[in-house]
Design an enzyme around this catalytic site. Structure first.
Site, short mmCIF file in Angstrom:
data_model
loop_
_atom_site.label_atom_id
_atom_site.label_comp_id
_atom_site.label_asym_id
_atom_site.label_seq_id
_atom_site.Cartn_x
_atom_site.Cartn_y
_atom_site.Cartn_z
N ASP A 146 1.08 -0.89 0.05
CA ASP A 146 -0.16 0.35 -0.33
C ASP A 146 0.41 1.29 -0.01
O ASP A 146 2.15 0.91 0.68
CB ASP A 146 -0.93 -0.09 1.33
CG ASP A 146 -1.82 0.60 0.89
OD1 ASP A 146 -3.03 0.17 1.00
OD2 ASP A 146 -1.77 2.12 0.85
N ALA B 297 -19.00 -0.17 -9.31
CA ALA B 297 -20.24 0.06 -10.72
C ALA B 297 -20.21 1.58 -10.98
O ALA B 297 -21.26 2.15 -11.85
CB ALA B 297 -21.84 -0.15 -10.08
N TYR C 3 -13.28 8.59 -12.71
CA TYR C 3 -12.71 7.56 -11.49
C TYR C 3 -13.32 6.57 -12.98
O TYR C 3 -13.15 5.31 -12.74
CB TYR C 3 -13.51 7.75 -10.30
CG TYR C 3 -13.32 5.96 -9.04
CD1 TYR C 3 -12.18 5.48 -8.86
CD2 TYR C 3 -14.71 5.31 -9.35
CE1 TYR C 3 -12.75 4.68 -7.81
CE2 TYR C 3 -14.71 4.80 -8.56
CZ TYR C 3 -12.94 3.85 -7.72
OH TYR C 3 -13.86 2.69 -6.79
N ASN D 190 -20.28 -0.35 -4.20
CA ASN D 190 -20.62 0.36 -2.36
C ASN D 190 -20.83 -0.35 -1.18
O ASN D 190 -21.52 -1.21 -0.75
CB ASN D 190 -22.14 0.77 -2.76
CG ASN D 190 -22.15 2.25 -4.04
OD1 ASN D 190 -21.60 3.35 -3.42
ND2 ASN D 190 -23.62 2.16 -4.29
N ALA E 267 -21.14 6.40 2.26
CA ALA E 267 -22.47 7.50 2.58
C ALA E 267 -22.84 6.00 3.88
O ALA E 267 -23.66 6.47 4.96
CB ALA E 267 -23.96 6.68 1.22
N LYS F 112 -22.59 10.43 11.61
CA LYS F 112 -23.47 11.67 11.79
C LYS F 112 -24.49 11.54 12.86
O LYS F 112 -24.63 12.58 13.67
CB LYS F 112 -24.25 12.39 10.47
CG LYS F 112 -23.07 12.83 9.41
CD LYS F 112 -23.76 13.25 7.90
CE LYS F 112 -22.90 13.68 7.30
NZ LYS F 112 -24.32 13.89 5.81
N ARG G 242 -29.74 3.78 -3.99
CA ARG G 242 -28.26 2.94 -4.46
C ARG G 242 -28.57 1.37 -3.14
O ARG G 242 -29.41 1.29 -2.83
CB ARG G 242 -26.87 3.81 -3.29
CG ARG G 242 -26.62 4.87 -3.48
CD ARG G 242 -26.13 5.38 -5.23
NE ARG G 242 -25.81 5.81 -5.35
CZ ARG G 242 -26.31 6.81 -6.44
NH1 ARG G 242 -27.73 7.02 -6.60
NH2 ARG G 242 -25.53 8.06 -6.75
#
Length: 326
Positions: A35, A120, A150, A179, A194, A201, A223
């Site tokens: 990495d 995706a 991307y 995702n 998300a 949050k 999604r």
């Protein structure tokens, strides 16, 4: 051969760290994790793994990475959630150097099998304008109009994998991730996706008593989200399969962003007032995974319910939040 090595490029990342843990659990003894991040920034580090900090945009580093390898999992990319990829298109495009140089190095070193994590985001944007989206089939990537930056990089790299298989006989396999989320990933700082952002949050709202959150977009965008355990099982099956063309690896459980907030509210045990930032990055209006092809090949599709995966993710982020902020 006993000297052959399994390589995980992007091993310091969210999916890469989980993949290494999964490989170790399966009894894979010789693993090399690579990495670009310093080791103390890796999400998971394993002492009995060969851990290298290298920039894989450099071809010499790729040659070092794949030496004596028989299978390479290339998860390495400069990426993040929608807030990152919409504002860093050039950085995202530069990941094409990683996959190109990794494929070149694998050919030079005689690597037998190469797994590439696509996305995706390769899908034609015209097919994702409606929240009531028709699930995306693999052929919907063409004619090409992917996510700018991307998505173009991922689509080009898919083609590179195809041509290395056709021209040089390398066994390349490609999965289009939809995702992926779960514990041991990014949850703050701008690169989070998300589900993690929503958990953070709600945790902040609960901890501070300020029961208000901001949602990017109008909340109606749709999604699907795949829990990391399903992703790992899919990687293992696809990498070892005879699926020659790119295949969807994603949940088909569709949810609106408002629906995602509802689920995290349930888990947190609070209700919040929502404000909507219509100027924030929100991506396409609708995206879901059509799993017809993966079911045909593997008699399986990702199956962990969003509510169940979110509960585990929320608990982990809550613990991390408390460790960092008290």
């Amino acid at each position: 051969m006993s000297d052959q090595i399994t390589v995980v490029a992007g091993g310091g990342g969210f999916i890469g760290g989980h993949l290494i843990a999964d490989l170790k659990q399966k009894g894979v003894s010789r693993i090399r994790a690579v990495d670009v991040k310093p080791l103390d920034e890796w999400y998971q580090v394993f002492d009995d793994v060969e851990n290298l900090q290298l920039d894989l945009q450099d071809q010499a580093n790729c040659l070092r990475t794949v030496k004596n390898a028989d299978i390479v999992y290339n998860l390495a990319a400069d990426m993040g959630g929608m807030g990152f990829i919409e504002n860093n298109k050039a950085l995202c495009m530069l990941s094409v150097l990683i996959n190109t140089h990794m494929l070149m190095a694998c050919r030079d070193q005689g690597v037998q099998r190469f797994f590439f994590s696509s996305s995706a985001c390769v899908y034609n944007a015209d097919k994702q304008k409606n929240e009531a989206v028709v699930a995306l089939k693999e052929e919907d990537a063409y004619p090409a109009m992917p996510e700018d930056g991307y998505g173009w990089e991922k689509l080009f790299s898919e083609r590179m994998c195809r041509h290395y298989r056709e021209d040089f006989g390398m066994e390349t396999r490609v999965a289009r991730f939809h995702n992926v989320y779960g514990p041991n990933g990014t949850w703050e700082g701008g690169r989070e996706k998300a589900p993690a952002a929503m958990c953070r949050k709600l945790i902040i709202a609960k901890e501070t008593g300020n029961h208000e959150i901001e949602i990017w977009g109008d909340g109606h965008q749709t999604r699907s989200f795949m829990y990391i355990d399903d992703c790992l099982y899919g990687i293992d099956r696809i990498a070892d399969s005879e699926i020659l063309e790119p295949v969807n690896l994603g949940s088909s459980e569709l949810v609106t962003i408002n629906g995602l907030a509802d689920l995290v509210e349930e888990i947190a045990g609070i209700k919040v007032r929502r404000t909507y930032n219509l100027d924030a990055p929100k991506g396409v209006n609708g995206r879901n995974s059509d799993n017809t092809r993966i079911k045909e090949y593997l008699d399986w599709e990702p199956e962990i319910r969003l509510r169940d995966g979110l509960a585990k993710t929320y608990a982990w982020i809550h613990d991390e939040f408390k460790k960092k902020y008290g």
